[in-house]
Design an enzyme around this catalytic site. Structure first.
Site, mmCIF file in Angstrom:
data_model
loop_
_atom_site.group_PDB
_atom_site.id
_atom_site.type_symbol
_atom_site.label_atom_id
_atom_site.label_comp_id
_atom_site.label_asym_id
_atom_site.label_seq_id
_atom_site.Cartn_x
_atom_site.Cartn_y
_atom_site.Cartn_z
ATOM 1 N N LYS A 287 1.277 -4.734 0.053
ATOM 2 C CA LYS A 287 1.106 -4.100 1.461
ATOM 3 C C LYS A 287 2.299 -3.450 2.224
ATOM 4 O O LYS A 287 3.541 -3.501 1.722
ATOM 5 C CB LYS A 287 0.008 -4.090 2.605
ATOM 6 C CG LYS A 287 -0.815 -4.137 1.910
ATOM 7 C CD LYS A 287 -2.281 -4.307 3.236
ATOM 8 C CE LYS A 287 -3.573 -3.972 2.544
ATOM 9 N NZ LYS A 287 -4.775 -4.324 3.776
ATOM 10 N N TYR A 288 2.512 -3.441 3.073
ATOM 11 C CA TYR A 288 4.587 -3.500 3.454
ATOM 12 C C TYR A 288 4.841 -4.569 3.734
ATOM 13 O O TYR A 288 4.304 -5.414 4.212
ATOM 14 C CB TYR A 288 4.107 -2.546 4.650
ATOM 15 C CG TYR A 288 4.016 -1.135 4.644
ATOM 16 C CD1 TYR A 288 5.294 -0.542 4.310
ATOM 17 C CD2 TYR A 288 2.725 0.142 5.707
ATOM 18 C CE1 TYR A 288 4.690 1.395 4.752
ATOM 19 C CE2 TYR A 288 2.642 0.625 5.346
ATOM 20 C CZ TYR A 288 3.334 1.372 5.107
ATOM 21 O OH TYR A 288 3.399 2.793 4.768
ATOM 22 N N THR A 289 6.457 -4.431 3.823
ATOM 23 C CA THR A 289 6.795 -5.629 3.830
ATOM 24 C C THR A 289 8.978 -5.307 4.475
ATOM 25 O O THR A 289 8.863 -4.609 3.965
ATOM 26 C CB THR A 289 7.388 -6.733 2.971
ATOM 27 O OG1 THR A 289 7.100 -8.053 2.862
ATOM 28 C CG2 THR A 289 7.771 -6.471 1.656
ATOM 29 N N CYS B 221 2.228 -7.313 5.200
ATOM 30 C CA CYS B 221 1.567 -7.701 4.237
ATOM 31 C C CYS B 221 0.047 -6.741 4.927
ATOM 32 O O CYS B 221 -1.321 -7.962 4.307
ATOM 33 C CB CYS B 221 1.567 -9.632 3.880
ATOM 34 S SG CYS B 221 2.760 -9.226 3.032
#
Length: 236
Positions: free
Chosen positions: A86-88, A186
């Site tokens: 996901k995003y980090t 995440c």
């Protein structure tokens, strides 16, 4: 192919794998373009495998499972990374390891590759006296924070194209941890993020690299055979 040698401070080879280290921040988009070009070249048999250690200016990166609801405060650029997860957040004080290996020449075992990559980071953290582990909480490397809670100290995110790997891992040496608050790291809102500095350890990028590379041969050897099953599915 984008130039990987700008600001390059150190280069060596290990068992046919090129090892590169950068000690000046490399913009994320430039590193991503360089990775994808090298990944293609490895796949075509035109370049050797590569392990590239570096850092980025502040940036949020989105994996293939990223959801916009996990962006809480877009204070930095968001780049679609193409890796799993996901995003980090990436930024100064966080050491990145991009691992580009031709798994056609090794065990064709995706889960085994991720397992070995996690183990490489876990073992290196242990060399600095930090106990860390894989966790059912999610993909990545976890440890005990200063308050005793479980917190993420390293992230794993890989992409495999035609059995050639790219992306890799990040480890928090001394980043500005407040920068993580712009996203749900995440996708795990209930867990915190920590660093070696927060745990009271002053570890430079050079010190980390030396300890990590001292274990590189053992990491690569694990990829010559299929690794045992792991307890949780891994996003790649």
């Amino acid at each position: 192919m984008p130039n990987l040698t700008q600001n390059l401070d150190y280069s060596q080879t290990l068992g046919g794998v090129e090892i590169r280290r950068d000690y000046e921040n490399v913009p994320y988009r430039r590193a991503l373009d360089a990775q994808l070009a090298r990944n293609d070249a490895i796949g075509l048999g035109q370049a050797s495998d590569l392990i590239w250690l570096l850092e980025h200016p502040p940036v949020y990166t989105a994996g293939t499972s990223a959801q916009i609801s996990d962006v809480l405060d877009q204070r930095f650029e968001i780049v679609e990374a193409g890796r799993g997860g996901k995003y980090t957040y990436h930024g100064p004080g966080q050491r990145i390891g991009y691992v580009l290996l031709d798994l056609r020449q090794r065990a064709r075992d995706v889960r085994g590759f991720v397992h070995a990559l996690e183990g490489w980071v876990i073992d290196t953290l242990g060399d600095f006296g930090v106990e860390s582990w894989r966790s059912e909480a999610g993909v990545g490397i976890w440890t005990r924070d200063v308050d005793g809670s479980e917190a993420k100290i390293g992230a794993i995110g890989v992409r495999i194209r035609r059995w050639v790997t790219c992306h890799g891992f990040s480890v928090n040496l001394s980043p500005d941890l407040s920068h993580f608050s712009g996203i749900v790291p995440c996708g795990i809102a209930e867990k915190g993020v920590t660093s070696l500095a927060r745990l009271g350890l002053d570890v430079s990028a050079q010190q980390w690299d030396e300890a990590l590379l001292a274990r590189a041969e053992a990491f690569l050897a694990k990829l010559d055979v299929a690794c045992p099953p792991v307890s949780a599915e891994k996003e790649v």
